[in-house]
Scaffold this motif. Structure first.
Motif, PDB file in Angstrom:
ATOM      1  N   ARG A  63      -1.325  92.851 111.121  1.00  0.00           N
ATOM      2  CA  ARG A  63      -1.663  92.481 112.497  1.00  0.00           C
ATOM      3  C   ARG A  63      -0.555  93.045 113.376  1.00  0.00           C
ATOM      4  NH1 ARG A  63      -1.438  86.212 111.914  1.00  0.00           N
ATOM      5  NH2 ARG A  63       0.381  86.930 110.752  1.00  0.00           N
ATOM      6  N   VAL A  64      -0.882  94.075 114.168  1.00  0.00           N
ATOM      7  CA  VAL A  64       0.135  94.781 114.935  1.00  0.00           C
ATOM      8  C   VAL A  64      -0.368  95.017 116.348  1.00  0.00           C
ATOM      9  CG1 VAL A  64      -0.722  97.004 114.088  1.00  0.00           C
ATOM     10  CG2 VAL A  64       1.585  96.865 114.996  1.00  0.00           C
ATOM     11  N   ALA A  65       0.545  94.931 117.312  1.00  0.00           N
ATOM     12  CA  ALA A  65       0.213  95.205 118.715  1.00  0.00           C
ATOM     13  C   ALA A  65       1.337  96.000 119.349  1.00  0.00           C
ATOM     14  CB  ALA A  65      -0.014  93.909 119.487  1.00  0.00           C
ATOM     15  N   VAL A  66       0.960  96.906 120.252  1.00  0.00           N
ATOM     16  CA  VAL A  66       1.899  97.708 121.027  1.00  0.00           C
ATOM     17  C   VAL A  66       1.955  97.146 122.439  1.00  0.00           C
ATOM     18  CG1 VAL A  66       2.390  99.999 121.983  1.00  0.00           C
ATOM     19  CG2 VAL A  66       1.419  99.783 119.678  1.00  0.00           C
ATOM     20  N   LEU A  67       3.159  96.882 122.924  1.00  0.00           N
ATOM     21  CA  LEU A  67       3.377  96.413 124.291  1.00  0.00           C
ATOM     22  C   LEU A  67       3.971  97.565 125.089  1.00  0.00           C
ATOM     23  CD1 LEU A  67       5.036  92.959 123.465  1.00  0.00           C
ATOM     24  CD2 LEU A  67       2.599  93.519 123.581  1.00  0.00           C
ATOM     25  N   GLU A  68       3.221  98.080 126.053  1.00  0.00           N
ATOM     26  CA  GLU A  68       3.660  99.219 126.854  1.00  0.00           C
ATOM     27  C   GLU A  68       3.814  98.792 128.305  1.00  0.00           C
ATOM     28  OE1 GLU A  68       4.667 102.310 128.980  1.00  0.00           O
ATOM     29  OE2 GLU A  68       4.779 102.339 126.783  1.00  0.00           O
ATOM     30  N   GLU A  69       4.971  99.095 128.874  1.00  0.00           N
ATOM     31  CA  GLU A  69       5.282  98.658 130.230  1.00  0.00           C
ATOM     32  C   GLU A  69       4.314  99.217 131.268  1.00  0.00           C
ATOM     33  OE1 GLU A  69       8.908  99.153 133.419  1.00  0.00           O
ATOM     34  OE2 GLU A  69       9.365  99.156 131.281  1.00  0.00           O
ATOM     35  N   ARG A  70       3.890 100.462 131.090  1.00  0.00           N
ATOM     36  CA  ARG A  70       3.007 101.073 132.082  1.00  0.00           C
ATOM     37  C   ARG A  70       1.692 101.504 131.429  1.00  0.00           C
ATOM     38  NH1 ARG A  70       8.246 102.326 133.650  1.00  0.00           N
ATOM     39  NH2 ARG A  70       8.754 101.963 135.838  1.00  0.00           N
ATOM     40  N   ALA A  71       1.651 102.706 130.860  1.00  0.00           N
ATOM     41  CA  ALA A  71       0.440 103.192 130.215  1.00  0.00           C
ATOM     42  C   ALA A  71       0.835 104.028 129.011  1.00  0.00           C
ATOM     43  CB  ALA A  71      -0.384 104.034 131.199  1.00  0.00           C
ATOM     44  N   VAL A  72      -0.085 104.180 128.074  1.00  0.00           N
ATOM     45  CA  VAL A  72       0.175 104.985 126.879  1.00  0.00           C
ATOM     46  C   VAL A  72       0.670 106.372 127.293  1.00  0.00           C
ATOM     47  CG1 VAL A  72      -0.990 106.233 125.021  1.00  0.00           C
ATOM     48  CG2 VAL A  72      -1.391 103.790 125.323  1.00  0.00           C
ATOM     49  N   GLY A  73       1.825 106.773 126.749  1.00  0.00           N
ATOM     50  CA  GLY A  73       2.376 108.093 127.026  1.00  0.00           C
ATOM     51  C   GLY A  73       3.034 108.242 128.376  1.00  0.00           C
ATOM     52  N   TRP A  74       3.265 107.128 129.099  1.00  0.00           N
ATOM     53  CA  TRP A  74       3.830 107.244 130.445  1.00  0.00           C
ATOM     54  C   TRP A  74       5.234 107.835 130.429  1.00  0.00           C
ATOM     55  CZ3 TRP A  74       8.162 105.752 133.014  1.00  0.00           C
ATOM     56  CH2 TRP A  74       8.140 105.876 134.409  1.00  0.00           C
ATOM     57  N   TYR A 198      -2.006 114.105 123.030  1.00  0.00           N
ATOM     58  CA  TYR A 198      -1.581 113.690 121.689  1.00  0.00           C
ATOM     59  C   TYR A 198      -1.276 112.203 121.660  1.00  0.00           C
ATOM     60  CZ  TYR A 198       1.299 113.488 117.429  1.00  0.00           C
ATOM     61  OH  TYR A 198       1.834 113.159 116.204  1.00  0.00           O
ATOM     62  N   ALA A 199      -0.562 111.707 122.670  1.00  0.00           N
ATOM     63  CA  ALA A 199      -0.255 110.272 122.724  1.00  0.00           C
ATOM     64  C   ALA A 199      -1.544 109.451 122.786  1.00  0.00           C
ATOM     65  CB  ALA A 199       0.632 109.968 123.926  1.00  0.00           C
ATOM     66  N   ARG A 200      -2.464 109.870 123.624  1.00  0.00           N
ATOM     67  CA  ARG A 200      -3.721 109.129 123.744  1.00  0.00           C
ATOM     68  C   ARG A 200      -4.541 109.226 122.452  1.00  0.00           C
ATOM     69  NH1 ARG A 200      -5.322 110.807 130.026  1.00  0.00           N
ATOM     70  NH2 ARG A 200      -3.742 109.469 131.013  1.00  0.00           N
ATOM     71  N   GLY A 201      -4.442 110.365 121.765  1.00  0.00           N
ATOM     72  CA  GLY A 201      -5.138 110.499 120.490  1.00  0.00           C
ATOM     73  C   GLY A 201      -4.557 109.590 119.421  1.00  0.00           C
ATOM     74  N   LEU A 202      -3.237 109.495 119.365  1.00  0.00           N
ATOM     75  CA  LEU A 202      -2.602 108.553 118.435  1.00  0.00           C
ATOM     76  C   LEU A 202      -3.033 107.121 118.752  1.00  0.00           C
ATOM     77  CD1 LEU A 202       1.083 109.861 118.167  1.00  0.00           C
ATOM     78  CD2 LEU A 202      -0.619 109.821 116.340  1.00  0.00           C
ATOM     79  N   ALA A 203      -3.108 106.800 120.042  1.00  0.00           N
ATOM     80  CA  ALA A 203      -3.510 105.455 120.434  1.00  0.00           C
ATOM     81  C   ALA A 203      -4.950 105.160 119.997  1.00  0.00           C
ATOM     82  CB  ALA A 203      -3.374 105.291 121.947  1.00  0.00           C
ATOM     83  N   ARG A 204      -5.832 106.119 120.171  1.00  0.00           N
ATOM     84  CA  ARG A 204      -7.222 105.909 119.748  1.00  0.00           C
ATOM     85  C   ARG A 204      -7.302 105.686 118.235  1.00  0.00           C
ATOM     86  NH1 ARG A 204      -7.873 109.758 123.848  1.00  0.00           N
ATOM     87  NH2 ARG A 204      -9.141 108.951 125.579  1.00  0.00           N
ATOM     88  N   ALA A 205      -6.525 106.468 117.483  1.00  0.00           N
ATOM     89  CA  ALA A 205      -6.528 106.304 116.033  1.00  0.00           C
ATOM     90  C   ALA A 205      -5.978 104.928 115.645  1.00  0.00           C
ATOM     91  CB  ALA A 205      -5.704 107.418 115.387  1.00  0.00           C
TER      92      ALA A 205
END
Length: 439
Positions: A63-74, A198-205
């Motif tokens: 069970r894992v979650a990413v906390l990003e201050e702004r947006a993926v790859g910002w 690439y960042a958005r692709g990693l996020a989708r995966a």
């Protein structure tokens, strides 16, 4: 309790002025955290490192979650030059062996030399649409001294299987399209990609594997509660067994002393309007990426839509035109065909430099890990670091990891470098220009 200051957050660089934003694959439909989560692992930072770690952990059933201050790859992941370069910027194998020890060095050397291949393998495995091409990387020498140093390092790496080729005279001009360099090295494993895609692709995966990603969710406080960790966000709470800090050049005060382990430098880029004919075909004609040996660096690449992109080291002040003008003048000296061409986009972001010019893996408390400091090799090395951090979470022993766990130690004279960064860059540029004239 460890607390960060979220007041007065500024976007130093104007985000819409980036070619990557204009041409990236669609953004992800992520939202801010507005609930309480209980996780195996929480990851702070939605760049390459954090996203690759989330992907590996989710595939392992966590069970894992990413906390990003702004947006993926910002941050740096969506602002860098998109070059996938597998070699360290300064250190040769002998120096790295001294830094990490002879027992760990073989694994680290293998990891470094394979970092570009690993990145392209990830892209292929998850069918990430990011304009990836692995056509090689040319490292050009800006003076005779740089040639001697580059060749000595390349020859040393070749003894470990790097397969670096040497170019001289007409070979360099044919490979780069400029008479501005007399020698170069060619690393066939290098390449390029669209970093924000690439960042958005990693996020989708990672999402497809079961991870959660929250944007507009800064980690405000981080504190240990027995054997677990608690993170407070503006409208949510997270309890996790493990926490990964993956913020690199944008590391702040969330964990004491971590930001002081690196010096943030600004990498700037500019992209031309679409070109055609000889003006486009003659510059880096084989589609390889290029970076030279100047302290302030000139690096460049083709874009599929006919644009030419160049970058370098710039000012701390993102609104200072002088850094862009200096870079443009240097590029136009190398490629006169670009004189008078309109530079349609310009942008930049912070990279993190460590004192020993190696990535750092820290474990300052049980269950808390951090990976940062890619020294201008962030696309490939952060992809690797994300995997390594995840493997540590999953139980791999320190001795079996390529990066040694190092103590948090402040970069000497860091405050001086930050306060005098603009002056340091000007001095570096002057030294580069003097060496070019002499060599």
């Amino acid at each position: 309790m460890n607390r960060r200051n979220t007041a007065g957050l500024e976007e130093i660089w104007t985000w819409p002025d980036s070619l990557w934003v204009a041409t990236a694959t669609p953004d992800l439909p992520t939202e801010a955290l507005e609930a309480e989560l209980v996780l195996d692992t929480a990851i702070v930072g939605g760049g390459f490192t954090g996203l690759r770690a989330a992907l590996v952990l989710a595939e392992a059933g966590q069970r894992v979650a990413v906390l990003e201050e702004r947006a993926v790859g910002w941050g740096a992941s969506g602002r860098n030059g998109g070059q996938v370069n597998p070699l360290p910027p300064l250190n040769g194998p002998d120096r790295i062996a001294q830094l990490v020890g002879t027992e760990r060095f073989p694994l680290l050397a293998k990891t470094i030399l394979g970092s570009a291949d690993e990145t392209f393998d990830v892209i292929s495995r998850y069918a990430i649409d990011c304009g990836a091409r692995q056509k090689g990387w040319i490292r050009t020498d800006h003076c005779d001294k740089a040639k001697r140093q580059s060749r000595a390092v390349a020859e040393a790496w070749n003894r470990f299987g790097a397969d670096i080729a040497f170019l001289d005279g007409p070979e360099v001009e044919e490979a780069t399209g400029t008479k501005g360099y007399k020698s170069a090295t060619l690393i066939g494993a290098g390449g390029a990609l669209q970093p924000l895609s690439y960042a958005r692709g990693l996020a989708r995966a990672a999402l497809a594997a079961g991870a959660a990603i929250y944007s507009k969710t800064p980690a405000i406080t981080l504190e240990q509660d027995g054997a677990r960790w608690k993170i407070r966000t503006p409208r949510g709470r997270v309890t996790a067994d493990r926490v990964l800090l993956c913020t690199n050049g944008y590391t702040d005060k969330l964990w004491p002393g971590l930001a002081q382990t690196v010096v943030p430098l600004v990498s700037i880029q500019a992209a031309t309007e679409p070109l055609s004919g000889a003006a486009y075909d003659s510059i880096l004609p084989h589609g390889r990426t290029m970076a030279d040996t100047r302290r302030t660096i000139i690096y460049g690449r083709h874009e599929p839509d006919g644009r030419i992109l160049f970058g370098g080291i710039g000012s701390v002040n993102g609104h200072d035109d002088a850094a862009f003008d200096a870079m443009r003048q240097g590029v136009e000296q190398l490629y006169p065909a670009l004189r008078g061409v309109r530079w349609e986009y310009r942008w930049g972001g912070q990279i993190a430099v460590t004192q020993d010019h190696l990535p750092h893996l820290h474990e300052p408390a049980p269950g808390l890990l951090a990976g940062l400091g890619y020294n201008g090799r962030g696309v490939a090395m952060s992809t690797v670091m994300g995997r390594v951090l995840a493997e540590r979470i999953l139980g791999k022993a320190d001795a079996d990891c390529p990066f040694p766990v190092s103590p948090i130690k402040a970069y000497p004279l860091r405050r001086f470098y930050q306060l005098g960064a603009d002056l340091v860059v000007r001095i570096m540029r002057y030294q580069d220009e003097r060496e070019v004239r002499r060599g």
